[in-house]
Design an enzyme around this catalytic site. Structure first.
Site, PDB file in Angstrom:
ATOM      1  N   GLU A 125       0.862  -1.182   0.000  1.00  0.00           N
ATOM      2  CA  GLU A 125       0.000   0.000   0.000  1.00  0.00           C
ATOM      3  C   GLU A 125       0.895   1.227   0.000  1.00  0.00           C
ATOM      4  OE1 GLU A 125      -2.963  -0.218   3.086  1.00  0.00           O
ATOM      5  OE2 GLU A 125      -4.244  -1.432   1.811  1.00  0.00           O
ATOM      6  N   HIS A 241      -8.923  10.544   2.231  1.00  0.00           N
ATOM      7  CA  HIS A 241      -8.568   9.453   1.322  1.00  0.00           C
ATOM      8  C   HIS A 241      -8.799   9.933  -0.106  1.00  0.00           C
ATOM      9  CE1 HIS A 241      -8.207   5.557  -0.501  1.00  0.00           C
ATOM     10  NE2 HIS A 241      -7.871   5.051   0.659  1.00  0.00           N
ATOM     11  N   ARG A 287      -1.121   9.493   1.270  1.00  0.00           N
ATOM     12  CA  ARG A 287      -2.512   9.847   0.962  1.00  0.00           C
ATOM     13  C   ARG A 287      -2.754  11.349   0.870  1.00  0.00           C
ATOM     14  NH1 ARG A 287      -5.792   5.434   4.594  1.00  0.00           N
ATOM     15  NH2 ARG A 287      -5.207   3.736   3.232  1.00  0.00           N
ATOM     16  N   HIS A 348     -11.447  10.530   5.889  1.00  0.00           N
ATOM     17  CA  HIS A 348     -11.343   9.081   6.054  1.00  0.00           C
ATOM     18  C   HIS A 348     -10.931   8.670   7.459  1.00  0.00           C
ATOM     19  CE1 HIS A 348     -10.760   4.986   4.871  1.00  0.00           C
ATOM     20  NE2 HIS A 348      -9.466   5.006   5.102  1.00  0.00           N
ATOM     21  N   ARG A 383      -1.520   9.150   9.042  1.00  0.00           N
ATOM     22  CA  ARG A 383      -1.450   7.714   9.323  1.00  0.00           C
ATOM     23  C   ARG A 383      -0.921   6.933   8.126  1.00  0.00           C
ATOM     24  NH1 ARG A 383      -5.920   3.393   8.548  1.00  0.00           N
ATOM     25  NH2 ARG A 383      -6.503   4.863   6.932  1.00  0.00           N
TER      26      ARG A 383
HETATM   27  C1  LIG Z   1     -14.211   2.497   4.470  1.00  0.00           C
HETATM   28  C2  LIG Z   1     -13.052   2.362   5.397  1.00  0.00           C
HETATM   29  C3  LIG Z   1     -11.995   1.526   5.069  1.00  0.00           C
HETATM   30  C4  LIG Z   1     -10.897   1.401   5.933  1.00  0.00           C
HETATM   31  N1  LIG Z   1      -9.895   0.542   5.619  1.00  0.00           N
HETATM   32  C5  LIG Z   1      -8.893   0.331   6.513  1.00  0.00           C
HETATM   33  C6  LIG Z   1      -7.895  -0.659   6.283  1.00  0.00           C
HETATM   34  O1  LIG Z   1      -7.906  -1.345   5.266  1.00  0.00           O
HETATM   35  N2  LIG Z   1      -6.927  -0.817   7.220  1.00  0.00           N
HETATM   36  C7  LIG Z   1      -6.870  -0.086   8.371  1.00  0.00           C
HETATM   37  O2  LIG Z   1      -5.971  -0.281   9.189  1.00  0.00           O
HETATM   38  N3  LIG Z   1      -7.817   0.850   8.611  1.00  0.00           N
HETATM   39  C8  LIG Z   1      -8.815   1.067   7.726  1.00  0.00           C
HETATM   40  N4  LIG Z   1      -9.769   1.993   7.986  1.00  0.00           N
HETATM   41  C9  LIG Z   1      -9.735   2.695   9.273  1.00  0.00           C
HETATM   42  C10 LIG Z   1     -10.164   1.718  10.350  1.00  0.00           C
HETATM   43  O3  LIG Z   1     -11.205   0.911   9.869  1.00  0.00           O
HETATM   44  C11 LIG Z   1     -10.639   2.440  11.589  1.00  0.00           C
HETATM   45  O4  LIG Z   1      -9.726   3.397  11.996  1.00  0.00           O
HETATM   46  C12 LIG Z   1     -10.797   1.456  12.744  1.00  0.00           C
HETATM   47  O5  LIG Z   1     -11.526   0.354  12.300  1.00  0.00           O
HETATM   48  C13 LIG Z   1     -11.480   2.120  13.885  1.00  0.00           C
HETATM   49  O6  LIG Z   1     -11.871   1.128  14.776  1.00  0.00           O
HETATM   50  P1  LIG Z   1     -12.534   1.511  16.143  1.00  0.00           P
HETATM   51  O7  LIG Z   1     -12.846   0.232  16.823  1.00  0.00           O
HETATM   52  O8  LIG Z   1     -11.717   2.517  16.820  1.00  0.00           O
HETATM   53  O9  LIG Z   1     -13.899   2.247  15.717  1.00  0.00           O
HETATM   54  P2  LIG Z   1     -15.124   1.738  14.839  1.00  0.00           P
HETATM   55  O10 LIG Z   1     -14.806   0.514  14.108  1.00  0.00           O
HETATM   56  O11 LIG Z   1     -15.634   2.892  14.062  1.00  0.00           O
HETATM   57  O12 LIG Z   1     -16.219   1.383  15.930  1.00  0.00           O
HETATM   58  C14 LIG Z   1     -16.849   2.391  16.689  1.00  0.00           C
HETATM   59  C15 LIG Z   1     -17.945   1.751  17.503  1.00  0.00           C
HETATM   60  O13 LIG Z   1     -18.411   2.684  18.467  1.00  0.00           O
HETATM   61  C16 LIG Z   1     -19.832   2.682  18.491  1.00  0.00           C
HETATM   62  N5  LIG Z   1     -20.292   3.978  19.003  1.00  0.00           N
HETATM   63  C17 LIG Z   1     -19.923   5.208  18.575  1.00  0.00           C
HETATM   64  N6  LIG Z   1     -20.545   6.152  19.318  1.00  0.00           N
HETATM   65  C18 LIG Z   1     -21.326   5.506  20.226  1.00  0.00           C
HETATM   66  C19 LIG Z   1     -22.225   5.912  21.239  1.00  0.00           C
HETATM   67  N7  LIG Z   1     -22.483   7.216  21.509  1.00  0.00           N
HETATM   68  N8  LIG Z   1     -22.860   4.979  21.951  1.00  0.00           N
HETATM   69  C20 LIG Z   1     -22.640   3.659  21.719  1.00  0.00           C
HETATM   70  N9  LIG Z   1     -21.808   3.200  20.756  1.00  0.00           N
HETATM   71  C21 LIG Z   1     -21.161   4.115  20.027  1.00  0.00           C
HETATM   72  C22 LIG Z   1     -20.206   2.409  17.043  1.00  0.00           C
HETATM   73  O14 LIG Z   1     -21.530   1.976  16.931  1.00  0.00           O
HETATM   74  C23 LIG Z   1     -19.178   1.338  16.691  1.00  0.00           C
HETATM   75  O15 LIG Z   1     -19.604   0.091  17.174  1.00  0.00           O
HETATM   76  C24 LIG Z   1     -10.865   2.147   7.136  1.00  0.00           C
HETATM   77  C25 LIG Z   1     -11.921   2.988   7.452  1.00  0.00           C
HETATM   78  C26 LIG Z   1     -13.004   3.094   6.604  1.00  0.00           C
HETATM   79  C27 LIG Z   1     -14.132   4.002   6.969  1.00  0.00           C
END
Ligand SMILES: Cc1cc2nc3c(=O)[nH]c(=O)nc-3n(C[C@H](O)[C@H](O)[C@H](O)COP(=O)(O)OP(=O)(O)OC[C@H]3O[C@@H](n4cnc5c(N)ncnc54)[C@H](O)[C@@H]3O)c2cc1C
Length: 566
Positions: A125, A241, A287, A348, A383
């Site tokens: 990547e 992104h 990016r 993103h 990042r």
């Molecule tokens: C389309 C896309 C593709 C990506 N591809 C990659 C990749 O290939 N590799 C990589 O390393 N990263 C990638 N990323 C970034 C990565 O996915 C995220 O940074 C990472 O998954 C974040 O994980 P997290 O657990 O912190 O949050 P999230 O996965 O966003 O989870 C947040 C959680 O908090 C909950 N929540 C939020 N607010 C509240 C509230 N008030 N009350 C109760 N629950 C709440 C939500 O419902 C959800 O369950 C991508 C992001 C996107 C959007």
């Protein structure tokens, strides 16, 4: 993936104690729940179904050194280079060193990464000097989330509360300690107390009109922590992104970087590969560089989108590696096998967030943050692709060693009250700002920023916050006391409260984001100021925000957070 969780609201008390509460069901929340000692009573709370998160949408993969031609030193060097001088080196070395063991653990938990012969398959990547990104076709996040969800649901010490919106943090009277959360579950106001409250609420992409993030990404954790008085760090740094699907009426579906890694070309309306005009690595430059190249090229030549041409990649490779991207594009009437995909940049990933140390402590006792919500120092100003799923797992692991506080001496008694119906009538002011705010922030703090536009947006946000202060729903929600409960019967009233919660949170993250973007008078990583277009060595430091206070810090903050911070 279907969500097969039991409904839990009706037979549960209004006030309940857990040893630890994890807010969020993405990679960070689920993995943290699995790492917490099994002796603890844990609640995992999500405002949506368990399968709805940015993690579930991650396509490209997870970065870790597994290939023989790679090394930890190279992964560290690539991460530091992408971070543009603002990474915390110690945190990066920790992330990279722990990555191989975390991958082994994920495989053990059932994550089906693609394989080549007897090895884990790796792809390239942007800004990685080696092929080191592990993947499961182009749905890596789903593979991770499905495996973690199955394991969490198997754990007898964990209760999963889905469709449960966390409203705010529950603080002690001195506002020094976090005692738990208030939340809305099936229309009922509940209070969950805990010795450790862990925010794993993901990013805040919804504060921008163009984003790859799901609708749940409204910055709730950062907003709640900010209101509680926690220190935020580097919140001006947002990654845009370069290649989100750009078709009228279609969502900004991400076209993964891995597509460019496999050989796709970024072209303009004439079919010219213009990215080399801006960086020698062309479409595989970092990016922010590629996003600004698109922005600048369109400014010079007109138009509002460019195209990603997958035809240089062999068809069988596209079918094998990118089945979901292919399907999504075809659903919207574009066939990447025969024509280029229209794309443009979209918000993103949020590099900044709640300042945390190695053990995920925030500056408030008993409050932790992990995943995209946190600012651990590993991403700096930008990042490196595929380092964020990794960060969720590496830092989630740290909860294995958590020392939780003792249970409280007594929980507050339940007090039933009536919710004044006026407070839950949908408000046109809230609806207006939910719609308007992302456009305002995109214009002021999108790919290119300047002082005048930022100042204008900050003034409008102050006005919006003042308007919300006059609303009955705001007044009523600010009077909530631990133990107080009411139930909303009408779906419209529940939706009104949810809209108010998220709009208030979006305003509360927009404010520090815009103010920090105005404060940093230079360009670096994801933060680009047209009125200060170059990096300034004097700004090789972090911005920190706490309420109305703002300051800079040159320390990595890699160790335990002990105020004063500078
Ligand atoms: C389309 C896309 C593709 C990506 N591809 C990659 C990749 O290939 N590799 C990589 O390393 N990263 C990638 N990323 C970034 C990565 O996915 C995220 O940074 C990472 O998954 C974040 O994980 P997290 O657990 O912190 O949050 P999230 O996965 O966003 O989870 C947040 C959680 O908090 C909950 N929540 C939020 N607010 C509240 C509230 N008030 N009350 C109760 N629950 C709440 C939500 O419902 C959800 O369950 C991508 C992001 C996107 C959007």
């Amino acid at each position: 993936m279907t969500d097969s969780l039991p409904a839990t609201a009706i037979d549960r008390p209004t006030v309940e104690h857990f040893d630890a509460i994890v807010v969020g069901c993405g990679a960070a929340g689920l993995y943290s729940a699995l790492c917490l000692p099994e002796s603890l009573k844990v609640a995992v709370v999500t405002k949506a179904t368990v399968s709805r998160s940015a993690s579930d949408w991650a396509q490209g993969g997870l970065a870790a050194v597994t290939a023989p031609d790679d090394s930890l030193a190279l992964h560290v060097a690539d991460t530091l280079a992408a971070g543009a001088g603002l990474c915390d080196r110690a945190a990066v070395e920790f992330l990279v060193a722990e990555a191989p063991a975390c991958v082994a653990r994920l495989v053990e938990l059932g994550v089906a990464f693609d394989r080549e012969d007897d090895r884990l398959a790796v792809t390239l990547e942007a800004a990685h000097s080696r092929r080191r990104v592990l993947h499961a076709a182009d749905a890596t996040g789903r593979a991770v989330i499905s495996a973690l969800t199955a394991r969490v649901l198997d754990r007898s010490n964990v209760t999963v509360l889905s469709q449960t919106l966390v409203i705010d943090l529950w603080l002690d009277a001195a506002r020094q300690r976090c005692l738990g959360i208030s939340c809305l579950q099936e229309g009922r106001l509940r209070w969950l107390s805990a010795g450790a409250t862990i925010l794993a609420t993901g990013g805040g992409g919804q504060v921008f009109a163009h984003t790859t993030n799901p609708t749940v990404s409204t910055g709730d954790g950062v907003a709640m922590a900010y209101r509680a008085g926690a220190v935020l760090r580097d919140v001006e740094f947002v990654q845009f992104h370069p290649t989100a699907l750009d078709l009228p009426g279609a969502p900004h579906f991400l076209i993964s970087e891995a597509v460019r890694g496999e050989g796709a070309h970024l072209v303009d309306a004439q079919g010219r590969r213009f990215a080399f005009d801006f960086h020698e690595a062309g479409e595989l430059a970092p990016r922010d560089t590629v996003s600004r190249a698109i922005y600048a090229h369109l400014q010079q030549h007109g138009g509002d989108r460019v195209w990603l041409d997958l035809r240089p990649i062999p068809v069988d490779r596209i079918l094998h590696r990118f089945p979901n991207i292919l399907k999504a594009c075809q659903q919207w009437g574009v066939d990447p096998l025969t024509e280029p995909i229209p794309v443009s940049p979209a918000a993103h990933y949020w590099m900044g967030g709640i300042a945390t140390d190695r053990a995920n402590h925030t500056s408030i006792a008993q409050l932790y943050a992990v995943g995209e919500t946190a600012s651990t120092g590993v991403h700096g100003a930008n990042r490196l692709a595929s380092n964020s799923l990794l960060e969720c797992i590496v830092f989630g692991t740290q909860f294995g060693a958590i020392a939780t506080a003792n249970p409280p001496a007594g929980l507050p008694p339940e007090q039933r009250t009536d919710m004044p119906s006026i407070a839950t009538v949908p408000s046109p002011d809230v609806a207006h700002w939910r719609e308007r705010l992302p456009h305002l922030v995109w214009q002021a703090a999108g790919i290119c920023r300047d002082a005048v536009t930022l100042q204008g947006a900050i003034a409008q946000i102050q006005a919006a916050r003042a308007t919300l202060q006059t609303l009955p729903i705001q007044h009523m929600m600010e009077q909530l006391q631990p133990g107080m409960t009411w139930t909303l019967d009408h779906p419209e009233a529940i939706a009104a409260v949810q809209q108010w919660v998220e709009t208030r949170n979006l305003l509360d993250v927009a404010r520090p984001l815009l103010e920090s973007a105005l404060f940093r008078t230079e360009s670096r990583g994801g933060h680009y100021r047209t009125d200060h277009p170059t990096p300034n060595p004097a700004w090789e430091c972090h911005t920190l925000v706490q309420g109305d206070r703002r300051w800079i810090s040159r320390s990595g903050l890699g160790e335990r957070l002990t105020p004063p911070w500078v």
